[in-house]
Design an enzyme around this catalytic site. Structure first.
Site, mmCIF file in Angstrom:
data_model
loop_
_atom_site.group_PDB
_atom_site.id
_atom_site.type_symbol
_atom_site.label_atom_id
_atom_site.label_comp_id
_atom_site.label_asym_id
_atom_site.label_seq_id
_atom_site.Cartn_x
_atom_site.Cartn_y
_atom_site.Cartn_z
ATOM 1 N N LEU A 172 70.616 108.711 33.292
ATOM 2 C CA LEU A 172 69.536 109.688 33.357
ATOM 3 C C LEU A 172 68.318 109.127 34.090
ATOM 4 O O LEU A 172 67.682 109.826 34.890
ATOM 5 C CB LEU A 172 69.147 110.130 31.939
ATOM 6 N N SER A 190 73.946 107.160 29.280
ATOM 7 C CA SER A 190 73.287 108.458 29.067
ATOM 8 C C SER A 190 74.280 109.543 28.672
ATOM 9 O O SER A 190 73.998 110.376 27.811
ATOM 10 C CB SER A 190 72.533 108.883 30.329
ATOM 11 N N GLY A 228 72.622 113.137 20.315
ATOM 12 C CA GLY A 228 71.563 113.827 19.580
ATOM 13 C C GLY A 228 70.737 114.773 20.415
ATOM 14 O O GLY A 228 70.841 115.997 20.297
ATOM 15 N N GLU A 270 65.912 114.863 13.361
ATOM 16 C CA GLU A 270 66.614 113.605 13.182
ATOM 17 C C GLU A 270 65.764 112.646 12.364
ATOM 18 O O GLU A 270 64.583 112.902 12.096
ATOM 19 C CB GLU A 270 66.964 112.989 14.546
ATOM 20 N N HIS A 303 72.927 101.250 15.634
ATOM 21 C CA HIS A 303 73.095 102.619 15.149
ATOM 22 C C HIS A 303 73.846 102.555 13.826
ATOM 23 O O HIS A 303 74.857 101.862 13.724
ATOM 24 C CB HIS A 303 73.868 103.470 16.154
ATOM 25 N N ARG A 345 66.455 104.313 11.638
ATOM 26 C CA ARG A 345 67.774 103.712 11.812
ATOM 27 C C ARG A 345 67.868 102.284 11.285
ATOM 28 O O ARG A 345 68.907 101.886 10.767
ATOM 29 C CB ARG A 345 68.155 103.738 13.292
ATOM 30 N N HIS A 347 73.371 99.411 19.454
ATOM 31 C CA HIS A 347 73.222 100.736 20.062
ATOM 32 C C HIS A 347 72.170 100.793 21.166
ATOM 33 O O HIS A 347 72.405 101.409 22.203
ATOM 34 C CB HIS A 347 72.865 101.734 18.960
ATOM 35 N N GLU A 381 66.332 102.285 29.630
ATOM 36 C CA GLU A 381 66.590 101.294 28.575
ATOM 37 C C GLU A 381 66.371 99.859 29.028
ATOM 38 O O GLU A 381 66.084 98.984 28.210
ATOM 39 C CB GLU A 381 68.014 101.460 28.043
ATOM 40 N N ARG A 427 63.162 101.990 17.851
ATOM 41 C CA ARG A 427 63.095 103.246 18.604
ATOM 42 C C ARG A 427 63.289 104.439 17.687
ATOM 43 O O ARG A 427 64.245 104.486 16.919
ATOM 44 C CB ARG A 427 64.173 103.244 19.685
#
Length: 536
Positions: free
Chosen positions: A20, A48, A53, A118, A243, A292, A353, A377, A388
């Site tokens: 992305l 990406s 989510g 989330e 994650h 997370r 993750h 990233e 994050r």
């Protein structure tokens, strides 16, 4: 040895990476620019496309920029840069509008975008395309890039190193700036040189440094390692987000169970032989909706306490029609493996993750070196801090892609400099590839064992000792033999592992994603970990 000869390619902008961040940057540059997008596998193979989510943006009634900022700051455990956070949050609606204008098929609810929620978010603000947002966005951008006559895509082209004015020009000159990159064309087995006044690292994270990861095989920290070698600072590499819920199944390689499953009521439970008891309320008052790092540590704790291989995420109490509508891909993948999520819980484990640290940039995505930008990233913008917040990562990609594109346009290209071609006349073809595969496996296993969710000083010391041995062995291999993708990726992973361990050893506290048994307290003042290359 090699039948063909190296090629020099000249562009207005060179973008390394096709996720992305990279494709957004390419599309946001002027159509009269010649743009090269270099990607080491297929244009579809980046992280990406795996994002399930969504993208966080303040669009719902009752929500506010201030609430999104505060949620991000809280998740970041005191280490987010507030200026960078506000910059990203305030540009989120513009990013969503641009993606919609390109044709991204986000899920609607009547005439409006459907917003889900989330972990760590105080409001529903996650724009999504069912449970495969990354794939939907990527497909849209790929179609646009392929239709753009001014953008050339080079697949199976692997970054070797950045081209520097004081090292690689035919008439070296300073101060140091980036002139492009040396790139291995795997089809021809030749290293070509791409020359451009503006180079963008959009290479993603480094999840493959760990044994268990939700990332694709491409996530080997290439941009971070190359920028470090070139003389750029990196920051906060100790903060690797695990994650909490990766599908646990021998045939399910790196399949993520979206954060949104917990956002829509999914409950974490112990295995049936332990009573299928829900355990998250024992660890945090926010239970399954905690950030997370807290959820991942809680799962890790329960697995170690009970000696179990996984825990279970149960959303079977929701109507089957609801699950088919909101999580069609998760439902389908689980069904392929014999798991009916409408009737039974999903076995899950934590997995590496997201790399919260990376190459230090400013709010224009500029690195320490003129001519070099970093987006996505691979970068450290200050947004993510020590952890994050869910769905801020895709957002960061689009916001900083625009910032980078605007800055490149605002700064005219300097006079061209002639670059030396890659010279491998003194190397030979390797006869023992087993050295690379053995070292790759060893690195990922000891990083998982020693530098995982819970760390100790002794474990980090052991990891540092192993890394030093591997580094010298790999560097000798690199100097003597013709480069391959496997060798380049291993070289980058060992460099990134070293940066992670050095950062972790320098942080004598527990904060966010970095939890140390020897330093369980949190220091009163939060400071980022910034590493400066010795050769800078």
């Amino acid at each position: 040895m090699n039948a063909s000869s190296p090629t020099t390619r000249v562009y207005d902008a060179l973008i390394i990476g096709s996720g992305l961040a990279g494709l957004s940057t390419a599309l946001l540059l002027p159509p009269h620019w010649r743009v090269a997008v270099v990607t080491k596998r297929s244009i579809t193979d980046g992280s990406s496309a795996w994002a399930q989510g969504g993208i966080a943006a303040v669009l719902g009634e009752g929500d506010s920029f201030e609430a999104h900022v505060q949620d991000t700051l809280i998740a970041g455990a005191g280490l987010c840069d507030e200026q960078a956070t506000r910059f990203v949050v305030e540009h989120a609606p513009q990013a969503i509008a641009w993606l919609r204008a390109l044709g991204t098929p986000f899920t609607q609810e009547g005439d409006h975008l459907h917003l889900t929620r989330e972990g760590g978010h105080s409001h529903r603000r996650i724009v999504h395309a069912a449970d495969a947002t990354g794939a939907a966005v990527q497909q849209t951008l790929i179609e646009r890039v392929r239709a753009a006559a001014h953008i050339d895509v080079f697949e199976t082209h692997v970054l070797v190193d950045l081209v520097l004015s004081d090292r690689h020009a035919t008439a070296p000159q300073g101060p140091r700036r980036v002139l492009g990159a040396y790139v291995l064309d795997e089809a021809r087995d030749e290293v070509d040189v791409f020359v451009a006044p503006h180079t963008v690292l959009a290479t993603g994270g480094a999840g493959k440094v760990y044994l268990y990861t939700s990332n694709p095989d491409t996530a080997t920290g290439d941009g971070i390692a190359a920028a470090w070698r070139a003389g750029c600072r990196v920051a906060n590499m100790e903060f690797i987000q695990f994650h909490p819920t990766c599908l646990y199944h021998p045939k399910a390689k790196s399949f993520l169970i979206s954060e949104a499953v917990r956002g829509e009521g999914g409950l974490l439970k112990l295995p049936p032989h332990l009573g299928s008891r829900r355990f998250m309320p024992d660890h945090d008052p926010r239970a399954e909706l905690a950030p997370r790092d807290i959820v991942a540590r809680a799962i890790d704790f329960e697995m170690k306490k009970h000696g179990i291989a996984c825990v279970y995420l149960d959303i079977s109490h929701q109507p089957a029609a609801f699950l088919h509508e909101h999580f069609p891909n998760i439902l389908k993948r689980c069904a392929e493996l014999g798991i009916d999520i409408t009737r039974e819980p999903i076995p899950v484990v934590p997995a590496a993750h997201y790399t919260c640290g990376g190459v230090v940039t400013d709010l224009r995505a500029r690195t320490d070196l003129p001519g070099l930008y970093c987006v996505g990233e691979a970068s450290y913008t200050g947004l993510h801090g020590a952890n994050r917040l869910a769905s801020n990562s895709l957002l960061e990609c689009v916001v900083f892609a625009r910032a980078a594109a605007e800055d490149m346009v605002a700064h005219p290209a300097p006079p061209p400099i002639t670059v030396r071609p890659w010279d491998d006349s003194r190397v030979s073809d390797a006869d023992e590839q087993v050295v690379i595969s053995h070292n790759w496996d060893e690195l990922r296993r000891f990083m998982w064992d020693y530098v995982g969710i819970v760390r100790t000083d002794k474990r980090l010391e052991r990891a540092a000792n192993r890394i030093e041995l591997l580094r010298s062995e790999i560097q000798e291999f690199y100097a003597r033999f013709h480069v391959t993708r496997d060798l380049l990726e291993l070289r980058n992973l060992v460099q990134v592992a070293d940066l992670i361990v050095r950062s972790a050893r320098s942080r004598t506290e527990s904060r966010g994603l970095h939890y140390s048994r020897d330093h369980p307290h949190t220091l009163p003042q939060a400071r980022p970990t910034v590493l400066t290359p010795p050769h800078r």
